[in-house]
Design a protein around this motif. Sequence first.
Motif, PDB file in Angstrom:
ATOM      1  N   GLY A  90       0.792  -1.375  -0.087  1.00  0.00           N
ATOM      2  CA  GLY A  90      -0.047  -0.008  -0.074  1.00  0.00           C
ATOM      3  C   GLY A  90       0.535   1.211   0.048  1.00  0.00           C
ATOM      4  O   GLY A  90       0.417   2.269  -0.263  1.00  0.00           O
ATOM      5  N   GLY A  91       2.139   1.141   0.196  1.00  0.00           N
ATOM      6  CA  GLY A  91       2.994   2.413   0.418  1.00  0.00           C
ATOM      7  C   GLY A  91       3.217   2.958  -1.144  1.00  0.00           C
ATOM      8  O   GLY A  91       3.431   2.284  -1.965  1.00  0.00           O
ATOM      9  N   ALA A  92       3.031   4.203  -1.182  1.00  0.00           N
ATOM     10  CA  ALA A  92       3.120   4.719  -2.706  1.00  0.00           C
ATOM     11  C   ALA A  92       4.267   5.751  -2.492  1.00  0.00           C
ATOM     12  O   ALA A  92       4.666   6.174  -1.599  1.00  0.00           O
ATOM     13  N   ARG A  93       4.914   6.126  -3.668  1.00  0.00           N
ATOM     14  CA  ARG A  93       5.873   6.699  -4.045  1.00  0.00           C
ATOM     15  C   ARG A  93       6.253   7.330  -5.469  1.00  0.00           C
ATOM     16  O   ARG A  93       5.511   6.963  -6.447  1.00  0.00           O
ATOM     17  N   ILE A  94       6.931   8.187  -5.774  1.00  0.00           N
ATOM     18  CA  ILE A  94       7.249   8.877  -7.226  1.00  0.00           C
ATOM     19  C   ILE A  94       8.647   8.525  -7.392  1.00  0.00           C
ATOM     20  O   ILE A  94       9.851   8.533  -6.824  1.00  0.00           O
ATOM     21  N   GLY A  95       9.053   7.465  -8.730  1.00  0.00           N
ATOM     22  CA  GLY A  95      10.228   7.096  -8.942  1.00  0.00           C
ATOM     23  C   GLY A  95      10.517   7.999 -10.309  1.00  0.00           C
ATOM     24  O   GLY A  95       9.860   8.095 -11.235  1.00  0.00           O
ATOM     25  N   MET A  96      11.642   8.624 -10.067  1.00  0.00           N
ATOM     26  CA  MET A  96      12.272   9.396 -10.989  1.00  0.00           C
ATOM     27  C   MET A  96      13.495   8.462 -11.879  1.00  0.00           C
ATOM     28  O   MET A  96      14.526   8.076 -11.196  1.00  0.00           O
ATOM     29  N   PHE A  97      13.211   8.059 -13.225  1.00  0.00           N
ATOM     30  CA  PHE A  97      14.121   7.373 -13.640  1.00  0.00           C
ATOM     31  C   PHE A  97      14.995   8.081 -14.527  1.00  0.00           C
ATOM     32  O   PHE A  97      14.357   8.891 -15.682  1.00  0.00           O
ATOM     33  N   PHE A  98      16.202   7.928 -14.779  1.00  0.00           N
ATOM     34  CA  PHE A  98      17.110   8.766 -15.564  1.00  0.00           C
ATOM     35  C   PHE A  98      18.042   7.788 -16.416  1.00  0.00           C
ATOM     36  O   PHE A  98      18.341   6.559 -15.932  1.00  0.00           O
ATOM     37  N   VAL A  99      18.506   8.157 -17.529  1.00  0.00           N
ATOM     38  CA  VAL A  99      19.402   7.415 -18.373  1.00  0.00           C
ATOM     39  C   VAL A  99      20.655   7.940 -18.360  1.00  0.00           C
ATOM     40  O   VAL A  99      20.847   9.101 -18.628  1.00  0.00           O
ATOM     41  N   ALA A 100      21.697   7.101 -18.477  1.00  0.00           N
ATOM     42  CA  ALA A 100      23.032   7.741 -18.747  1.00  0.00           C
ATOM     43  C   ALA A 100      23.834   6.645 -19.488  1.00  0.00           C
ATOM     44  O   ALA A 100      23.616   5.409 -19.195  1.00  0.00           O
ATOM     45  N   ASP A 101      24.782   7.037 -20.399  1.00  0.00           N
ATOM     46  CA  ASP A 101      25.522   6.408 -21.201  1.00  0.00           C
ATOM     47  C   ASP A 101      27.000   6.468 -21.110  1.00  0.00           C
ATOM     48  O   ASP A 101      27.783   5.871 -22.050  1.00  0.00           O
ATOM     49  N   ARG A 102      27.414   7.367 -20.479  1.00  0.00           N
ATOM     50  CA  ARG A 102      28.766   7.833 -20.226  1.00  0.00           C
ATOM     51  C   ARG A 102      29.176   7.932 -18.727  1.00  0.00           C
ATOM     52  O   ARG A 102      28.270   8.614 -18.119  1.00  0.00           O
ATOM     53  N   TRP A 103      30.312   7.363 -18.328  1.00  0.00           N
ATOM     54  CA  TRP A 103      30.689   7.636 -17.052  1.00  0.00           C
ATOM     55  C   TRP A 103      32.249   7.329 -16.807  1.00  0.00           C
ATOM     56  O   TRP A 103      32.777   6.759 -17.965  1.00  0.00           O
ATOM     57  N   GLU A 104      32.619   7.346 -15.914  1.00  0.00           N
ATOM     58  CA  GLU A 104      34.309   7.163 -15.605  1.00  0.00           C
ATOM     59  C   GLU A 104      34.320   5.838 -14.729  1.00  0.00           C
ATOM     60  O   GLU A 104      33.498   5.730 -13.655  1.00  0.00           O
ATOM     61  N   GLY A 105      35.121   4.580 -14.822  1.00  0.00           N
ATOM     62  CA  GLY A 105      35.138   3.584 -13.847  1.00  0.00           C
ATOM     63  C   GLY A 105      34.377   2.650 -14.270  1.00  0.00           C
ATOM     64  O   GLY A 105      33.689   2.572 -15.441  1.00  0.00           O
ATOM     65  N   THR A 106      34.621   1.515 -13.795  1.00  0.00           N
ATOM     66  CA  THR A 106      33.879  -0.002 -13.962  1.00  0.00           C
ATOM     67  C   THR A 106      33.104  -0.376 -12.986  1.00  0.00           C
ATOM     68  O   THR A 106      33.456  -0.371 -11.788  1.00  0.00           O
ATOM     69  N   PRO A 107      31.723  -0.589 -13.297  1.00  0.00           N
ATOM     70  CA  PRO A 107      30.836  -0.757 -12.068  1.00  0.00           C
ATOM     71  C   PRO A 107      31.188  -2.210 -11.335  1.00  0.00           C
ATOM     72  O   PRO A 107      31.369  -3.163 -11.898  1.00  0.00           O
ATOM     73  N   LYS A 108      31.183  -1.889 -10.175  1.00  0.00           N
ATOM     74  CA  LYS A 108      31.436  -2.996  -9.213  1.00  0.00           C
ATOM     75  C   LYS A 108      30.463  -3.146  -7.965  1.00  0.00           C
ATOM     76  O   LYS A 108      29.885  -2.134  -7.636  1.00  0.00           O
ATOM     77  N   VAL A 109      30.404  -4.063  -7.327  1.00  0.00           N
ATOM     78  CA  VAL A 109      29.726  -4.080  -5.952  1.00  0.00           C
ATOM     79  C   VAL A 109      30.441  -3.425  -5.229  1.00  0.00           C
ATOM     80  O   VAL A 109      31.573  -3.676  -4.767  1.00  0.00           O
ATOM     81  N   MET A 110      29.876  -2.373  -4.480  1.00  0.00           N
ATOM     82  CA  MET A 110      30.440  -1.579  -3.557  1.00  0.00           C
ATOM     83  C   MET A 110      29.924  -1.640  -2.294  1.00  0.00           C
ATOM     84  O   MET A 110      30.571  -1.270  -1.032  1.00  0.00           O
ATOM     85  N   GLU A 111      28.694  -2.013  -2.066  1.00  0.00           N
ATOM     86  CA  GLU A 111      27.801  -2.419  -0.847  1.00  0.00           C
ATOM     87  C   GLU A 111      27.365  -3.905  -0.724  1.00  0.00           C
ATOM     88  O   GLU A 111      26.328  -4.087  -0.739  1.00  0.00           O
ATOM     89  N   PRO A 112      28.444  -4.602  -0.466  1.00  0.00           N
ATOM     90  CA  PRO A 112      28.042  -5.982  -0.366  1.00  0.00           C
ATOM     91  C   PRO A 112      26.981  -6.568   0.717  1.00  0.00           C
ATOM     92  O   PRO A 112      26.536  -7.601   0.607  1.00  0.00           O
ATOM     93  N   GLN A 113      26.759  -5.797   1.687  1.00  0.00           N
ATOM     94  CA  GLN A 113      25.839  -6.005   2.776  1.00  0.00           C
ATOM     95  C   GLN A 113      24.511  -5.972   2.233  1.00  0.00           C
ATOM     96  O   GLN A 113      23.573  -6.420   2.733  1.00  0.00           O
ATOM     97  N   VAL A 114      24.180  -5.130   1.318  1.00  0.00           N
ATOM     98  CA  VAL A 114      23.005  -4.980   0.277  1.00  0.00           C
ATOM     99  C   VAL A 114      22.902  -5.541  -0.929  1.00  0.00           C
ATOM    100  O   VAL A 114      21.768  -5.331  -1.493  1.00  0.00           O
TER     101      VAL A 114
END
Length: 460
Positions: A90-114
């Motif tokens: 029943g909880g409601a929220r507004i989700g803002m979705f953004f797109v990006a195709d440029r960044w620096e670095g290689t994605p990796k798991v930074m928060e292994p606890q979650v």
Amino acid sequence: MSVTQRHTKPLDVHLIAVRDGAAGPEVLLSRRAGNVYAAGCWHLVSGHLNGPWEDMVAALVREAQEETGVVIDQANVRAAVTVHHRAPAGGARIGMFFVADRWEGTPKVMEPQVCDAIGWFSFDALPEPMVAYCRAGLDGYRAGARMAVHFQEPGDPIAYDPSVDRLVLIPEPAARGAAPDQAVRAFAEQAVGRITAWTDASWARDESRVWRAVGAEGGEWYVKIHQNARFHHREVTALRRWVPALGAAAPRLVAADPTLRAVVLTAVGGRTLHGAVHPPKRQRLIFHRIGQLAAAIHHGAPPRPAADGLPLGKLERHLAGALPHLDAGEKAFIRATTERAVGLPPLEAVPTHGDFQLRNLRWDETADALYVIDFERSEEGPAVRDFVRLSDAWHGRPDLFQAVTDGYGRGLTPDEEAHLTVLSVLDSVSGISYGAAHNDPELVERGRRTLARLRAAQRP
């Protein structure tokens, strides 16, 4: 106002990080783990704003770095879609979705606890289970929507399940190139499931309304709205009665709605032959296949004696609109040809496509296959009717005409040749009249070109 309490909703941000993969675009997803909501489900990189002083783009950049280690410049962030979401609890929220195709670095798991995994996935092969809220945002983005509602019901699963898909896309103002209206979209989705991408595939003329539709679970269809009830009836009748005998060479009817004058059709491959350029040897092969396809169409039902002769009654109506664009010689030729036609014997009636021309024929080079589309002018008539508009394509190329007749299994009889001349004249006059009234110079030019060709063939 009738409400007694102002309703407030939290706002969260979601990153649709996109890259080009071997099989097409890919999106970055992470798998939730530990003592968190939706543990074990895949989700986009996402999070909440850190208080009232952080804007949503800054929050997105921060969350991306905290969760994956990549650094995104705010200038490379683009709006994707806004989703008004309600969870099963029943909880409601507004989700803002953004797109990006440029960044620096290689994605990796930074928060292994979650988060216990991170990876790139094709949009056409998304992993399971995935949070339904996340999937709603991705589907809205792929459909080109700017806003959507995703209100889940009590008892709905947290993970995406196509059988309880709650996504509703909010349409933008209607425009050429946009998706069809809500009634047509609902009709199409009832037939094939939720559609996430619409592409206007209409021909240049205003009467043509066709969309390519891609489903949430894959699959591709075409949704077509006929300009009048007569065309709708003709196409649906053909698709139900004799077109199935053509097999993979023609689309299959999935659904039809006479009130909307709409149909959903399976997609066929290839590219239109209209304007295509092929080497002479390949052209002869294609035209041989065209002859074979014409024979298959004309044998779609047993022939029967013709009920009517040539449609000369339409001449005067079309001639009235064409006369200002004809010279004296063309007018005399039209009159003489139609006068001679009165004594022609009728030909037996068979199923005909009615608009059998290169524009409605598609060639798939890889599969070495020919396809035919657009049966809205289909009706019973003389088989030679289907060579009227095709004959312009083999003019000056006797090898192509021979390829067609070889594929067809026989040449034209003298009576068929006479009917072909008369039908070509009538089609030319009709095209000139229609083209002049609708500002379509291509139709006018095609009609005059056909008349010139026929007059030249009649000269001793």
